[in-house]
Design a protein around this motif. Structure first.
Motif, PDB file in Angstrom:
ATOM      1  N   LEU A  31       0.830  -1.211   0.000  1.00  0.00           N
ATOM      2  CA  LEU A  31       0.000   0.000   0.000  1.00  0.00           C
ATOM      3  C   LEU A  31       0.862   1.258   0.000  1.00  0.00           C
ATOM      4  O   LEU A  31       0.556   2.244  -0.670  1.00  0.00           O
ATOM      5  N   PHE A  35       0.361   3.869  -3.104  1.00  0.00           N
ATOM      6  CA  PHE A  35      -0.275   5.158  -2.807  1.00  0.00           C
ATOM      7  C   PHE A  35       0.696   6.192  -2.234  1.00  0.00           C
ATOM      8  O   PHE A  35       0.262   7.248  -1.779  1.00  0.00           O
ATOM      9  N   TYR A 314      -7.285   3.604   3.205  1.00  0.00           N
ATOM     10  CA  TYR A 314      -6.398   2.565   2.660  1.00  0.00           C
ATOM     11  C   TYR A 314      -6.543   1.276   3.473  1.00  0.00           C
ATOM     12  O   TYR A 314      -6.437   0.183   2.943  1.00  0.00           O
ATOM     13  N   ALA A 356      -6.617  -1.498  -6.185  1.00  0.00           N
ATOM     14  CA  ALA A 356      -6.041  -0.161  -6.377  1.00  0.00           C
ATOM     15  C   ALA A 356      -6.198   0.285  -7.827  1.00  0.00           C
ATOM     16  O   ALA A 356      -6.494   1.445  -8.096  1.00  0.00           O
TER      17      ALA A 356
END
Ligand code: IPM
Ligand code: MN
Length: 359
Positions: A31, A35, A314, A356
């Protein structure tokens, strides 16, 4: 206000700890990369091996360093048959809870797949609540001693410490969490019908703080009644707040409602300060190194860590990927599957990449 650094101290610990932490930290790194969340991870070797080699449980400067440089600690589990008195586990786990004043132990219980609950006729809408366990006082303070130890006249005294400040802050946290996240009800469980002084304090403080939150429904149950109600009608609960020892027991009982300890995550919080995230389960030395341990409890503890960093959106992606892994039967043997710890972690990371892309 001092901004919480997105630096995570990773303490894999003993037994299955390193395996499940490995998978969970990989999920967080995935993650972080996708991101650009600006998180950083630093490993620490504290645990049985370190204790046996150096005679040190927690280094002397650990607490100060964690406070100064880190926003979170991610821990696997502590416990090793070579340290039978568990001194290192107590020093590290209970020591950090106390020294970092992690007064909230948050243990969410949420049924992610209908097939996982042992309760008949209960579904996802019925099993969805949060346990808030007081995490610094009660029967866990180690305040006591032995008199005439080992003799037939032995006396063992173990005091339970309940301070107004300690009881008030966890109960206040429960109500303010309810208001902030749209919960309608807070349940408080004590044993004030028998534990007359300490739990009377809990009862009074609950009534007092509750008055400040007229918009939130209050329910008081004795702990024995609560355990029965959890099995009979879990749908009545949203937030349950209770003392250290009762919260410990309730968390294991409740974990079974959602599929077992392999799925139960926890956050040890000092809100706005460095806080500790760990699965509820122990180090399970017999399972260690065999790819049998379920990494989901650790992975979902990573979701709680993201929430602490203000990154809950998230964290929700982690939950969705875990839900998919359960639905598709990509699980370790504790849930009836044939996947290894590493397979489950890899599947969840792959799902996160896909989710995602869709966003
Ligand atoms: C937990 C554990 C600990 C506790 C033990 C290891 C001291 O059971 O985190 O629930 O009782 O708090
Ligand atoms: Mn426990």
């Amino acid at each position: 206000m001092h901004k919480l650094p997105r630096r995570v101290a990773v303490v894999p610990g003993d037994g299955i700890g390193p395996e499940v932490v490995g998978e969970s930290v990989s999920v967080l790194r995935t993650l972080n990369r996708i991101f650009s969340l600006d998180m950083e991870f630093v490993d620490f070797p504290w645990g049985a091996e370190h204790y046996l080699e150096f005679g040190e449980t927690l280094p002397e400067d650990a607490v100060e360093m964690l406070n100064r440089e880190f926003g979170a600690i991610f821990m696997g589990a502590m416990g090793d048959p070579r340290v039978p008195d568990m001194v290192h586990a107590r020093d590290i786990v209970l020591g950090l809870r106390r020294k970092l004043d992690l007064y909230v132990n948050q243990r969410p219980i949420k049924l992610l797949d209908q097939r996982l609950t042992p309760l008949k006729d209960k579904g996802k809408d019925d099993i969805d609540f949060v346990i808030l366990r007081e995490n610094t006082e009660g029967s866990y303070v180690g305040c006591g001693g032995w008199f005439k130890k080992g003799s037939a006249d032995e006396i063992a005294i173990e005091e339970s410490i309940n301070t107004r400040k300690g009881v008030e802050r966890i109960i206040r946290y429960a109500f303010s969490m309810a208001r902030q996240y749209g919960y309608e009800k807070v349940t408080m469980a004590d044993k004030s019908n028998a534990i007359r002084f300490g739990h009377d304090l809990w009862y009074r403080v609950f009534q007092e703080i509750g008055e400040e939150y007229p918009d939130i429904e209050m329910q008081h149950l004795y702990i024995d009644v609560l355990t029965a109600e959890l099995i009979r009608a879990p749908e009545q609960f949203q937030i349950i707040v209770t003392c250290n020892l009762f919260g410990d027991i309730l968390a294991d009982l409740s974990a079974q409602l959602m599929g077992g300890l392999g799925l139960a995550a926890s956050a040890n919080l000092n809100p706005g300060k460095v806080s500790l995230f760990e699965p509820v389960h122990g180090s399970a030395p017999k399972l260690a190194g065999r790819g049998l341990a379920d990494p989901v409890a650790a992975i979902l503890s990573g979701q709680l860590l993201l929430g602490h960093f203000g990154l809950a959106e998230y964290g929700a992606i982690i939950e969705e990927a875990v839900r998919d892994s359960l639905q598709q039967g990509i699980t370790t043997p504790d849930l009836g599957g044939h996947s290894t710890t590493q397979d489950v972690g890899a599947f969840i990371r792959k799902r996160i990449e896909e989710l995602a892309d869709e966003k």
